[in-house]
Design a protein around this motif. Structure first.
Motif, mmCIF file in Angstrom:
data_model
loop_
_atom_site.group_PDB
_atom_site.id
_atom_site.type_symbol
_atom_site.label_atom_id
_atom_site.label_comp_id
_atom_site.label_asym_id
_atom_site.label_seq_id
_atom_site.Cartn_x
_atom_site.Cartn_y
_atom_site.Cartn_z
ATOM 1 N N ARG A 15 35.172 34.917 26.832
ATOM 2 C CA ARG A 15 35.116 33.463 26.710
ATOM 3 C C ARG A 15 36.040 32.759 27.705
ATOM 4 N NH1 ARG A 15 34.051 31.297 20.601
ATOM 5 N NH2 ARG A 15 32.336 32.724 20.084
ATOM 6 N N THR A 16 37.100 33.445 28.103
ATOM 7 C CA THR A 16 38.003 32.815 29.078
ATOM 8 C C THR A 16 37.340 32.627 30.436
ATOM 9 O OG1 THR A 16 38.953 34.971 29.689
ATOM 10 C CG2 THR A 16 40.086 33.702 27.969
ATOM 11 N N GLN A 17 36.198 33.281 30.681
ATOM 12 C CA GLN A 17 35.482 33.086 31.938
ATOM 13 C C GLN A 17 35.003 31.645 32.101
ATOM 14 O OE1 GLN A 17 36.562 35.769 33.738
ATOM 15 N NE2 GLN A 17 34.579 35.549 34.735
ATOM 16 N N GLY A 18 34.782 30.970 30.988
ATOM 17 C CA GLY A 18 34.316 29.587 31.057
ATOM 18 C C GLY A 18 35.362 28.587 30.624
ATOM 19 N N CYS A 19 36.638 28.935 30.802
ATOM 20 C CA CYS A 19 37.710 28.093 30.260
ATOM 21 C C CYS A 19 37.852 26.759 30.992
ATOM 22 C CB CYS A 19 39.046 28.846 30.290
ATOM 23 S SG CYS A 19 39.591 29.305 31.943
ATOM 24 N N TYR A 35 37.897 27.147 21.987
ATOM 25 C CA TYR A 35 36.697 27.984 22.037
ATOM 26 C C TYR A 35 37.046 29.447 22.307
ATOM 27 C CZ TYR A 35 32.354 29.988 23.846
ATOM 28 O OH TYR A 35 31.278 30.803 24.079
ATOM 29 N N CYS A 36 38.000 29.678 23.208
ATOM 30 C CA CYS A 36 38.387 31.050 23.556
ATOM 31 C C CYS A 36 39.043 31.774 22.382
ATOM 32 C CB CYS A 36 39.337 31.037 24.752
ATOM 33 S SG CYS A 36 38.590 30.503 26.307
ATOM 34 N N VAL A 37 39.900 31.089 21.650
ATOM 35 C CA VAL A 37 40.679 31.744 20.593
ATOM 36 C C VAL A 37 39.941 31.748 19.251
ATOM 37 C CG1 VAL A 37 41.934 29.750 19.643
ATOM 38 C CG2 VAL A 37 43.084 31.987 19.834
#
Length: 277
Positions: A15-19, A35-37
């Motif tokens: 998810r961090t790819q779209g941070c 969203y990432c966490v």
């Protein structure tokens, strides 16, 4: 590994790819961070009341802004703190996020954006300039991601495994010092790139009645080699800074237009002085 499974951590990593997709100018990366966490919070609070789940989400909706590659490391530490503190001490999570985002932003900008990214770009560009090879952008893409992905993976997992002990051992101040050292390294690398990649020389000569003409470029090289590339780079830097980076396309087109005009004047007007070689 504790309460949080490796599968959940890998979900956070993906998810961090779209941070940067939900970046906003009120709370910067807060929506992306939440969203990432969220897989971590869903696992930790799956049996908790709705009020606690909402409160946990709200901790990550506060203002947050750092370098995208540093987000996994900060989330790894935040995850470890989340699972090892009770609800009365969850403000520690916010404190650690706030204290780490600034130093890591400086380190990321200096070491990655201003050092590794230009190095990878110059290597790719040199392949394109030399023979027009399509390998240029491919090599640049691979060089960037062969460094970025391991940093994100080990940052997330190592940050989770070490938790607050890593920060307690070294302190937040060490990240500020690393940022200062990275700034110095970035300036040195950028200076080297100017000398090796920016090519500009003058063809101006001064003829005398006796002896060989005085070649201006030879005199400049004897005083300060690569003086003209430095001047052009400095002008472009000032223009970029003035336009806050939004005028990069105009600067590139402007440089092309200036040299096309000078070339046309030299080609169509006999006797027009040749300024650049």
């Amino acid at each position: 590994m504790g309460k949080i499974s490796k599968k959940t951590l890998n979900k956070v990593l993906l998810r961090t790819q779209g941070c940067q997709f939900a970046h906003n100018y009120e709370r910067m990366q807060s929506l992306s961070l939440t969203y990432c966490v969220s897989p971590v919070l869903e696992e930790l609070y799956k049996d908790a009341p709705k009020e606690l789940r909402v409160k946990a989400m709200q901790r990550y909706l506060e203002y947050f802004n750092t370098h995208p590659i540093a987000i996994p490391f900060i989330l790894g530490i935040a995850t470890a703190v989340e699972e090892n503190t009770d609800e009365e001490h969850k403000d520690t999570v916010t404190a650690i996020k706030t204290s780490l985002m600034g130093p890591f932003a400086g380190i990321g900008d200096s070491l990655l954006n201003l050092t590794w990214f230009p190095i990878a770009g110059s290597i790719g560009a040199s392949l394109c300039v030399a023979n027009g090879s399509i390998l240029g952008p491919i090599v640049m893409f691979l060089l960037i991601n062969l460094l970025y992905w391991p940093l994100k993976y080990f940052g997330l997992h190592k940050g989770y495994e070490s938790g607050m002990s890593l920060v307690d051992k070294f302190g937040v101040e060490v990240f500020d010092r690393l940022g200062d050292a990275a700034n110095v390294l970035g300036v040195m690398v950028t200076g080297g790139l100017i000398a090796t990649t920016v090519k500009l020389s003058t063809a101006i000569e001064f003829a005398f009645d006796e002896g060989d003409p005085l070649v201006l470029q030879t005199q400049l090289d004897s005083v300060l080699p690569c003086l003209l590339p430095i001047i052009v780079t400095f002008i472009c830097y000032r223009l970029l800074k003035k336009g806050q980076g939004k005028n990069s396309a105009q600067i590139i087109l402007g440089i092309i237009a200036v040299f096309l005009v000078l070339f046309a004047l030299n080609y169509y007007i006999p006797g027009f002085p040749k300024i650049f070689a």
